[in-house]
Design a protein around this motif. Structure first.
Motif, mmCIF file in Angstrom:
data_model
loop_
_atom_site.group_PDB
_atom_site.id
_atom_site.type_symbol
_atom_site.label_atom_id
_atom_site.label_comp_id
_atom_site.label_asym_id
_atom_site.label_seq_id
_atom_site.Cartn_x
_atom_site.Cartn_y
_atom_site.Cartn_z
ATOM 1 N N UNK A 26 -1.497 62.343 53.211
ATOM 2 C CA UNK A 26 -1.757 61.024 52.687
ATOM 3 C C UNK A 26 -2.463 59.973 53.670
ATOM 4 N N UNK A 27 -2.379 60.278 54.873
ATOM 5 C CA UNK A 27 -2.999 59.560 56.003
ATOM 6 C C UNK A 27 -4.443 59.955 55.915
ATOM 7 N N UNK A 28 -4.669 61.228 55.958
ATOM 8 C CA UNK A 28 -6.113 61.681 56.066
ATOM 9 C C UNK A 28 -6.988 61.595 54.775
ATOM 10 N N UNK A 29 -6.281 61.474 53.863
ATOM 11 C CA UNK A 29 -7.046 60.967 52.532
ATOM 12 C C UNK A 29 -7.588 59.648 52.617
ATOM 13 N N UNK A 30 -6.866 58.671 53.330
ATOM 14 C CA UNK A 30 -7.255 57.155 53.497
ATOM 15 C C UNK A 30 -7.945 56.971 54.691
ATOM 16 N N UNK A 41 -17.718 67.369 54.122
ATOM 17 C CA UNK A 41 -16.188 67.369 53.763
ATOM 18 C C UNK A 41 -15.589 66.983 55.139
ATOM 19 N N UNK A 42 -14.354 66.033 55.135
ATOM 20 C CA UNK A 42 -13.737 65.853 56.488
ATOM 21 C C UNK A 42 -13.204 66.956 57.086
ATOM 22 N N UNK A 43 -13.301 66.924 58.308
ATOM 23 C CA UNK A 43 -12.498 68.111 59.060
ATOM 24 C C UNK A 43 -11.140 67.969 59.113
ATOM 25 N N UNK A 44 -10.708 66.856 59.183
ATOM 26 C CA UNK A 44 -9.178 66.383 59.448
ATOM 27 C C UNK A 44 -8.418 67.026 58.355
ATOM 28 N N UNK A 45 -9.086 66.859 57.120
ATOM 29 C CA UNK A 45 -8.348 67.394 55.924
ATOM 30 C C UNK A 45 -8.269 68.779 55.554
ATOM 31 N N UNK A 46 -9.376 69.352 56.341
ATOM 32 C CA UNK A 46 -9.404 70.978 56.326
ATOM 33 C C UNK A 46 -8.447 71.304 57.356
#
Length: 1825
Positions: A372-376, A572-577
């Motif tokens: 939820x945090x890294x989507x925002x 693509x965001x690395x944190x989500x990966x």
């Protein structure tokens, strides 16, 4: 050739049209040079003035002749241009319903948008092994060509399938792979081909989606390499994918869908295993509802899901991994439903406990808070610090979509990797065929990065295609030694350089992506600055600064720059990966293992497609905080590398091209949009191929084909022996411009239009010839008709006049004769009638009188009886009536009296009231009156009595007068009283009168009633008559109804009979189907059994790995070598010795010495045996000489006898010595411990023991014979001596005395008795022999009678035949008779040879026994006695054996029997001269003996060994027709023998009494009969397969291609795909080849004694194969469907029927199997225009299916211009008429179909006891019993 020669009146041309692209028109006048306008008439009848371009002055394109329209190959067209190509494709697609067309090396495939029955396994089998040009165009033909070139050239192949979306690329690629899987099979039992095909549903589910153009559009490109081993069987496959459209995961346009797998998951959400995924309807997810079209018509997503899961299981993806895949896919769907809420313009948040995100985190196994945090938020890294920055709602939504695409791309990559692992083979790949399914050239209103990559790939492929086409053209010209001229063709290398070179579009795009602030606008400006006005292929739109235009080979395309950089970066965001990598779900981190090295730029894109190739990406060593951007490669760079790799692969292979065309944008079946088709033809390179071909010499003919086609244009003097020179001479005359053609080594090359010109000349020549022929023929016919009519009129007049004169004379003669004849005849007739009538009358009278008399008698008897009955009845009736009348009268009287009394009483009462006083005065008068009245009544009663008595009283009256006078006074007193009574009587009379009136009134009433009754009776009679009439009518109606009922019953009976016949036929069909299913199962069982044996052998070989020094022993070692030869035994010992693992060095030499010693002794024994035989021969001669010289040389005789005695003693001692030595050797061998030599199973031990046993047995037999014959000779000597010495009593007495002294009198007596018995048995045997001879003579007489009758029948039949057939039949009969006599003589000669050998052997034995007996006699007789006694030879009779038709063998000889009789028996050579079925008879006779011994083990062992040995022979030599036929015949004969001699009554009725004595007595072999029947079925099926393999190469060439009737069919122009020539070469099969092969098959089967019914079934199967293969090829070859080819086929079929008649096989059912082929040939020849023709075709073609009829009509192609094509309306009429016909939709016949075989019982008349075993079989170890 001048234009004026071609553009003449009525010439047809093509003119441009804005709607139809091209329109056809006809010239109304000749074109002359300088004309600016052409007068044309369109096809719809409209006239038009077509103005030529004043600058170019180009004339419109000429139209090809109709004969060339619809060709299989576009390069076969004479005029090669765009309208000709378009028209040819349209005609084939719309009119002929053909979707495939060749264009040189390219296969053009038009999507029909309809399921067609042209992809079945039967079609695959039809194309397998065929040349590409021989069959109609098909994707299977391209696949077969690739497969064949791979095997022939040992070069890898590629099939490049391209086209627009919806054109059918995926289906074409799928069918190509299916063809390879079906044709090649797999190299193991792992079913690799099934796995290859199973990859299709998986890749379609995850890579295909519904678009507006296609319901199953591939949204990625793939290249599948199908690997083959050295035997060219599939061993594995590998898949490479390109440019997956990931943007479809998060966005779909209107009326489109996401990838199929999402909808399959939603449709299967209710399954128990999917409950945890918490899925629902597709409309409940954002990623699946945007298109608004969640369903595809005709597709069940739940069933497709089941297919997908089944394919995953087949490819080895376990259930856990499958559930993991579905879990990730469900997570993507739930991720799409995650929503964001804006806090401000730069930040956003997710609602707390957001359910879609909770489900996503649960499925992915990640923490809710982190995700939820890294989507925002996102992390920004600088050189010194790291910042966490919130993102806006739009950015968060884009990041969510990018994550979904990234996950899906990784999952797609993972699935592709696992599919490749499943398809990978451990076996080394020898070669491969690649199938490239890639997108075609695309251009839309808005074109972006995806279209740019697609068109870039198509530019590369088009360049490779152009170079390949150009190379092939160059090779063809160089091969034919044609002067090579450069052909100008479009080279798209500048366009490719524009895209991929340094500072090209891709290079600038990658450079801009590296810039920190790079945008699409800045990139566009760089493009303008670099390429605008510098590259002719690059342009800038006038109205836009954010777009650019590239001139591709197909068309100009305008690309919008917006989104290029973002799609190329693939961010693509690395944190989500990282959050996903930390998942507890084990499968999810596996997807991102590559990201540990570097996040691939192909992982995701915000929009667009991604290439999925495994190009290694090396990470750079950076700082921990360094971003992944530095490690990325852009999408464009990755795609360029993968494309270069693909091109290298394609360039290393031989390419084959399939261009898919989309006929319309609305998916309408068989609808052709010319605009869309032309656009795609230009884009796919087909027109470029045409242009390259047209620039050179597109039309190519072999010299023989050109000569055959244009022979009509040559004069007789032009025809030379050299075909090449002839063609050159003719062409120089016909075409003056030598540049229009070139002469090659084997072909003539023509430029475009020249073939059409030659066709025009040919048609003109034929038309002029036809007119001339018609003119001459018509005049000749009319002249002939006139002369014929004139001659006929004269002849008719002459004959009519003569006939009339003869008729008149005949009339006069007949009139006179008729008068005389009539006179006598009438007299005769009348007299005969009179006599007949008189006789008939007398007979009738007699019968009638008798009949009347009997009737009269019966009538009198009946009347008499009736009178009695009437008397009784009438009396009873009268009495009854009287009683009833009296009762009625009395009752009436009483009633009347009562009434009268009442009246009287009333009157009296009245009177009493009036004269009351008078009553008082006359008291008592009333009583008196009553008394008086009573008296009056009594008097009335007495009156009657008195009247009756009056006559009686008259006599008494006189005597009583006195008394009466005395009483007068008393009467007078009563007179007054009488008067009163008389008054009373009068009153009563009045009453009676009144009553009479009443009676008359009653009578009148009665009369009235009677009249009414009569009237009623008449009415009743009228009613009865009416009823009778109605009854008559009813009877008539009844009869009519009965008649109708009878007719209906008859009709019902006929209907029932028809139904019964139909049901019987249906039952027979069902029985045949069941039999066929059983035999197919049996075939499958035998195949599995063979496979099991092969695997077993492989396992044995794997377990018993040969060690160094091992030598292989041939299992089929011939037994013809001598068992006693030293060399063979020594060789065997050498083979055996190395097998011992631990040989003993000391024991082996000892064993060898023993063996050599034994071998030496055996050799010595053989020499001794030979010496003994020589001695016996010499002794035989001495016996015959001694008869004449006995008395003259008694001393010499005595010396010889003494010598023989000594010799015998010496031999006996030698035998004893040898026997002792052999026993010692045997004992020594048994004591040895060497297992390899002395073991009981060792070959050396076995050979030695056999030799020792045989020698020992021979010695014992010899000894026993010596003893027996010695005793017999002594007894015969004693019996013969009295006869010889009767005259010499002294010698007799001395002999008797000697016998007494020696005690031999009893022995002599016994010998005499034995002699008498011998003589008696000899007499009986002679008697039996005489009886047998008489029986044989009688049988010979009977056979001669039968032969005589048969000869007479044949003579009568021959006399009815024509002379030629009579001569041929006589010769055939004579040949048959001589052959039979020759065989009989050979059998007799063989029997005589055996008898001679047998008699010689017996003679030798007898001579030896006599000699031994004589020696024995000499032991007890002195030499003086020998001199005095004359010795006479005694003939010992031998009793003949009565053979029982059995063969005895030892159990240990069973393998030798099977080996000699089955395994090593060759059908050729030895077996040819045997009695048909001799091996079967021998085996059965051995079975009979085992049955006779009641030895079940022996029977079972022999039958099992026989069956297994036959299977081994057929497995080893199963491709030899003679071997299979031979053992099929013998197996059937063995089966018939088991039935014939089984003892069952159904089989015994065909036997003779002697044969019934040979029936089996102890065992019921019914189960083995079934096993043998199954074996016979397997052999029959193998025989059919051998037949098919031999006949198949001949059928198409002999039945279709070869011109049996020369000159009927002309050769049409062909294109690049050359078909097989119909002109017979040396290696070409003809119809005669087929007939010769059929003769060979038939003669072999007859020679092997195969049952006639079985031969008929084989012939029927052969003819079915011929008909099916011929018809299948006809249905797949457009060039064969013509009128002339129909004539050729009918002629060929008639030759086959003639062959059947010659072999007397017309009733075999073979002709009926050719009926579909015959009807197809008739269909090619009948008229095809009107409705009547359609009706005739429907009734005629009842053996063809509707699909086959329509296919033939669609394929019908005129060879000459005089023939007409079949109209589309006529074909539709046929379809309408046949729509109710219920037949199979299958197009081709099943050429592999095998009719169920039956084996009718066929008993043998051959007596088992008469069978002789030839020595050539090597069966000397079996004995006849």
């Amino acid at each position: 050739m001048a234009a004026s020669e071609l553009y003449t009146k009525f010439a047809r041309v093509w003119i441009p049209d804005p709607e139809e692209v091209w329109k056809s028109a006809e010239l109304l006048r000749d074109y002359k040079p300088g004309d600016k306008v052409l007068l044309l008439r369109l096809e719809e009848g409209k006239d038009l003035e077509y103005r030529l371009d004043p600058n170019t002055k180009e004339l419109p394109h000429l139209r090809n002749p109709d004969i060339l329209v619809g060709e299989n190959d576009l390069t076969a067209l004479s005029y090669l241009h765009e309208p000709a190509v378009l028209h040819n494709l349209r005609v084939r697609f719309i009119d002929s319903k053909l979707i495939y067309t060749y264009c040189g090396i390219v296969l053009v495939a038009i999507n029909p948008y309809e399921q067609l029955p042209i992809y079945g396994e039967d079609i695959i089998n039809a194309y397998s092994g065929q040349n590409m040009g021989d069959m109609d165009p098909h994707i299977f033909a391209v696949a077969e060509e690739a497969y064949k070139q791979m095997a022939r050239d040992e070069r890898n192949q590629s099939i490049i399938v391209s086209g627009e979306s919806g054109a059918g690329k995926t289906v074409s690629a799928k069918y190509a792979m299916r063809y390879f899987a079906t044709v090649s099979g797999s190299a193991s039992e792992a079913n690799v081909e099934e796995k290859v095909l199973a990859s299709n549903p998986i890749m379609e589910s995850i890579g295909n989606a519904k678009t507006t153009r296609n319901d199953n559009s591939s949204r990625f490109g793939k290249y599948i390499e199908i690997g083959f081993d050295k035997r060219y069987r599939i061993i594995g496959a590998n898949m490479r994918t390109y440019l997956l459209e990931k943007s479809r995961v998060v966005f779909q346009a209107e009326e489109e869908r996401n990838y199929h797998i999402f909808y399959q998951l939603c449709a299967s959400a209710k399954l128990p295993e999917f409950k945890m995924l918490r899925l629902g309807n597709a409309d409940s997810f954002h990623y699946t509802k945007q298109g608004g079209s969640p369903m595809i018509e005709g597709v069940d997503d739940a069933k497709e899901m089941a297919h997908t899961r089944q394919a995953c299981t087949l490819l080895g993806i376990s259930e856990s991994y499958q559930m993991g895949i579905f879990r990730i896919l469900a997570g993507i769907l739930h991720l799409g439903n995650v929503g964001f809420a804006s806090r401000d313009s730069d930040s956003c948040t997710i609602p707390p406990k957001h359910e879609p995100l909770i489900i996503f985190c649960d499925l992915m196994g990640v923490a809710y808070e982190e995700m939820s945090h890294w989507l925002c938020h996102r992390k920004l890294a600088t050189a010194t610090e790291t910042y966490i920055k919130p993102v806006s709602k739009l950015q968060a939504t884009n990041a969510r979509d990018a994550l979904a695409k990234h996950i899906y791309a990784k999952l797609f990559n993972w699935i592709v990797d696992h599919v490749n692992q499943a398809l990978h083979s451990a076996v080394k790949q020898h070669s491969f065929i690649g199938v490239l399914d890639i997108y075609g050239f695309e251009t839309f209103e808005i074109n972006s990065f995806e279209q740019f990559c697609i068109n870039y790939a198509n530019e590369k492929l088009q360049q490779q295609f152009n170079m390949h086409v150009f190379k092939l053209e160059q090779e063809e010209y160089m091969k034919e030694q044609i002067p090579w001229t450069l052909i100008d063709f479009y080279d798209n290398q500048p366009c490719i350089n524009l895209i991929e070179s340094k500072l090209g579009i891709l290079d600038l795009l990658d450079e801009e992506c590296k810039m920190p602030k790079g945008t699409d606008d800045t990139w566009a400006q760089k493009l303008y600055n670099t390429h605008l006005n510098k590259c002719a292929l690059f342009e800038k739109p006038r109205m836009s600064n954010k777009a650019f235009i590239i001139k591709h080979f197909a068309d100009k395309v305008e690309y919008q720059c917006e989104g290029f950089l973002e799609k190329n970066k693939d961010t693509v965001f690395e944190e989500q990966i990282k959050v996903l990598k930390s998942s507890k779900f084990k499968m999810l981190p596996e997807l991102f293992q590559d990201d540990e090295k570097a996040i691939s730029p192909t992982s995701a894109t915000s929009s667009g497609r991604t290439p999925l190739t495994r190009v290694p990406v090396k990470p750079t060593k950076g700082q921990p905080g360094q971003t992944a951007k530095e490690h990325k490669k852009t999408v464009g760079h990755q795609f360029r590398n993968s494309l270069h790799l693909l091109m290298e692969t394609l360039n290393a292979t031989t390419p084959h091209y399939v261009r898919c065309i989309k006929p319309n944008d609305f998916k309408f079946p068989f609808t052709f949009d010319e605009k869309r088709a032309v656009q795609q033809l230009r884009a796919c390179g087909v027109l470029e191929t045409i242009r390259i071909s047209a620039a050179g010499f597109p039309s190519r003919w072999t010299y023989q084909e050109f000569f055959s086609r244009y022979r009509v244009l040559m004069k007789q003097k032009d025809v030379l022996g050299d075909r090449k020179q002839t063609c050159k001479n003719v062409l120089e005359k016909l075409i003056l411009d030598k540049d229009k053609y070139q002469f090659g080594k084997t072909k003539i090359f023509f430029r475009a239009g020249q073939v059409a010109y030659l066709e025009k000349l040919r048609a003109d020549k034929l038309r002029a010839a036809c007119i001339r022929i018609q003119k001459t023929i018509r005049g000749w016919l009319l002249r002939k008709k006139y002369l014929c009519m004139q001659r006929a009129a004269i002849t008719v007049q002459r004959y009519v006049r003569g006939y009339q004169a003869r008729c008149y004379a005949k009339f006069l003669r007949r009139t006179k004769a008729a008068t005389t004849i009539q006179k006598y005849w009438r007299m005769y007739v009348v007299r005969r009638k009179y006599k007949i009538r008189r006789a008939a009358t007398i007979v009738l009278q007699s019968y009638l009188r008798g009949y009347l008399a009997r009737n009269r008698y019966r009538k009198i008897l009946r009347e008499h009886k009736a009178v009695i009955i009437q008397k009784r009845v009438r009396g009873w009736l009268a009495r009854t009536h009287y009683k009833r009348t009296m009762q009625a009268i009395i009752y009436l009287q009483c009633c009347f009296r009562r009434m009268m009394a009442k009246r009287e009483l009333k009157k009296l009462k009245i009177e009493a009231r009036s004269v009351e006083r008078y009553k008082k005065l006359h008291i008592g008068m009333e009583n008196k009156i009553m008394q008086l009245q009573r008296k009056v009544d009594e008097q009335n009663k007495d009156y009657k009595c008195l009247m009756e008595k009056l006559t009686n009283l008259e006599g008494v009256y006189n005597s009583e007068t006195e008394k009466l006078r005395n009483d007068v006074e008393r009467l007078q007193l009563s007179e007054e009283e009488a008067k009163v009574a008389t008054g009373r009587v009068l009153s009563l009379q009045e009453e009676i009168a009144k009553l009479r009136k009443d009676l008359e009134q009653t009578r009148s009433e009665k009369k009235t009633i009677e009249e009414r009754a009569d009237k009623y009776k008449q009415e009743t009679e009228q009613l009865v008559s009416n009823l009778k009439e109605e009854n008559t009518l009813l009877k008539q109606e009844k009869e009519t109804l009965n008649h109708r009922i009878v007719e209906q019953a008859k009709e019902m009976t006929e209907t029932m009979e028809k139904k019964l016949v139909e049901e019987t036929k249906q039952l027979e069909l069902d029985l045949n189907d069941e039999r066929l299913r059983y035999q197919n199962l049996l075939n499958e069982f035998s195949r599995l059994e063979e496979r099991y044996d092969d695997l077993k052998e492989e396992m044995t070989l794997m377990l018993n790995v040969p060690k160094p020094g091992h030598k292989r022993t041939d299992s089929t070692h011939s037994s013809n070598e001598s068992e006693y030869t030293f060399s063979s035994e020594f060789a065997e010992t050498e083979d055996i010795a190395p097998r011992t693992e631990e040989p003993s060095e000391k024991k082996v030499p000892l064993d060898m010495s023993l063996f050599l010693k034994l071998q030496k002794r055996v050799t010595e024994l053989e020499q001794e045996k030979q010496l003994m035989q020589d001695e016996l021969d010499r002794k035989e001669e001495q016996v015959f000489r001694s008869k004449a010289k006995e008395e003259e040389r008694p001393q010499i005789r005595g010396a010889e006898l003494e010598y023989e005695s000594l010799k015998r003693q010496e031999l006996e001692s030698e035998n004893k010595k040898l026997k002792n030595e052999l026993n010692e050797l045997r004992k020594a061998l048994s004591e040895k411990s060497a297992p390899e030599v002395t073991a009981p199973g060792a070959p050396a031990y076995r050979v030695l023991m056999e030799q020792l046993t045989s020698v020992s047995e021979e010695l014992d037999v010899r000894k026993e014979e010596v003893l027996i014959l010695r005793s017999q000779l002594v007894s015969q000597k004693e019996a013969i001596q009295p006869k010889n010495t009767m005259t010499d009593s002294t010698i007799l007495l001395e002999d008797v005395q000697k016998m007494k002294d020696k005690g031999e009198i009893a022995q002599a007596y016994i010998g005499l008795k034995e002699t008498n018995r011998l003589l008696e048995s000899q007499l009986q045997s002679q008697k039996r022999s005489h009886e047998n001879e008489a029986e044989a003579l009688r049988g010979e007489i009977q056979s001669l009678k039968e032969e005589n009758n048969r000869q007479q029948q044949l003579l009568a039949q021959n006399l009815q035949l024509p002379p030629e057939a009579r001569i041929e039949a006589s010769l055939q009969h004579e040949i048959t008779r001589l052959t039979n006599e020759n065989l009989d003589l050979m059998e007799q000669l063989e029997k005589q040879d055996k008898t001679v050998r047998k008699l010689k052997k017996q003679l030798k034995v007898f001579a030896k026994k006599i000699g031994e007996l004589e020696v024995g006699q000499m032991e007890n007789i002195s030499p003086g006695q020998i001199i005095d006694e004359p010795i006479r030879p005694v003939n010992i009779p031998r009793k003949e054996k009565d053979f029982q038709g059995m063969l005895e063998y030892k159990r240990e000889d069973e393998q030798k029997l099977v080996k000699n009789l089955i395994l090593e028996l060759k059908p050729r050579g030895v077996a040819v001269n045997l009695i048909p079925g001799l091996p079967a008879y021998i085996l059965f006779m051995c079975v009979r003996h085992a049955d006779y011994l009641n030895d079940d083990q022996k029977v079972r062992s022999l039958l099992t060994s026989t069956i297994n040995s036959i299977k081994k022979v057929l497995k080893k030599r199963g491709d030899d027709f003679e071997t299979v036929s031979f053992w099929l015949s013998n197996t059937c004969r063995f089966l018939h023998c088991l039935k014939q001699y089984s003892g069952e009554e159904g089989f015994m009725k065909h036997n003779t009494s002697r044969q019934n004595e040979h029936c089996l007595t102890n065992f019921d072999l019914a189960e083995y009969r079934q096993v043998l029947s199954d074996l016979a079925i397997q052999i029959y099926q193998q025989l059919v397969r051998v037949l098919e393999n031999i006949l198949q190469p001949m059928i198409v060439s002999g039945m279709l291609e070869h011109e049996t009737i020369q000159g009927v069919s002309g050769v049409k122009p062909t294109g690049l795909r050359k078909r097989t020539s119909s002109i017979a070469d040396e290696g070409t099969y003809t119809l005669d080849s087929i007939l010769r092969q059929l003769n060979s098959f038939h003669s072999v089967m007859c020679q092997h004694g195969m049952d006639p019914e079985l031969i008929k079934q084989v012939v029927k199967q052969m003819f079915y194969i011929v008909g099916a293969i011929t018809l299948n090829n006809l249905l797949l070859r457009k060039d064969m469907c013509s009128w002339s080819k129909g004539m050729q086929i009918r002629y060929n079929v008639s030759q086959l029927e003639e062959w059947l008649r010659d072999k007397n096989l017309m009733n075999s059912g073979a002709k009926e199997t050719l009926e579909p082929l015959i009807q197809a040939a008739q269909l090619l020849q009948v008229k095809k225009k009107t409705d009547d023709d359609a009706e005739a075709i429907c009734s005629m073609c009842n053996a063809l299916t509707t699909a086959q009829i329509v296919k033939v009509l669609n394929l019908y192609t005129p060879v000459n211009e005089f023939e007409e094509r079949v109209s589309v309306s006529f074909i539709r009429t046929i379809q309408m008429r046949l729509r109710d016909r219920k037949d199979s939709p299958q197009l081709l016949m099943d050429a592999k179909h095998i009719f169920p075989v039956t084996f009718p019982f066929n008993p043998s008349s051959l007596a088992l006891e008469t069978i002789q075993i030839p020595a050539s079989l090597g069966l000397g170890f079996i004995a006849r019993v």
